[in-house]
Write a protein that holds these residues in place. Structure first.
Motif, short mmCIF file in Angstrom:
data_model
loop_
_atom_site.label_atom_id
_atom_site.label_comp_id
_atom_site.label_asym_id
_atom_site.label_seq_id
_atom_site.Cartn_x
_atom_site.Cartn_y
_atom_site.Cartn_z
N ALA A 1 -7.47 1.11 -18.23
CA ALA A 1 -6.15 1.73 -18.26
C ALA A 1 -5.46 1.59 -16.90
N PHE A 2 -6.20 1.80 -15.85
CA PHE A 2 -5.66 1.66 -14.50
C PHE A 2 -5.19 0.23 -14.25
N TYR B 1 -2.03 -0.39 -16.11
CA TYR B 1 -0.93 0.35 -15.48
C TYR B 1 -0.42 -0.43 -14.27
N ALA C 1 3.32 -1.67 -14.36
CA ALA C 1 4.18 -0.72 -13.65
C ALA C 1 5.29 -1.44 -12.89
#
Length: 68
Positions: free
Chosen positions: A13-14, A17, A21
């Motif tokens: 998930a990181f 992101y 982002a």
């Protein structure tokens, strides 16, 4: 084993992101700094060592089982 799955899911998930982002360089630096802190945390280091040992041990067992 669930902790390992949770850690893996959080890492994925990181990563997504960071890729998706559009928050700018400052936010990226903040995330990177926090990730480094988390990675170097003594608890996380212990978990990495335990996971590596467990994986090595199981790899040896699997290799023995396959070659029988």
């Amino acid at each position: 084993m669930t902790a390992l799955r949770l850690l893996l899911a959080a890492a994925v998930a990181f990563a997504f992101y960071l890729i998706g982002a559009k928050a700018g360089r400052g936010r990226y630096r903040q995330i990177r700094r926090n990730a480094k802190k988390a990675w170097n945390d003594p608890t996380v280091k212990k978990a990495r060592v335990r996971t590596h040992k467990l994986a090595s041990r199981n790899a040896k067992k699997i290799t023995k089982a396959v070659h029988r």
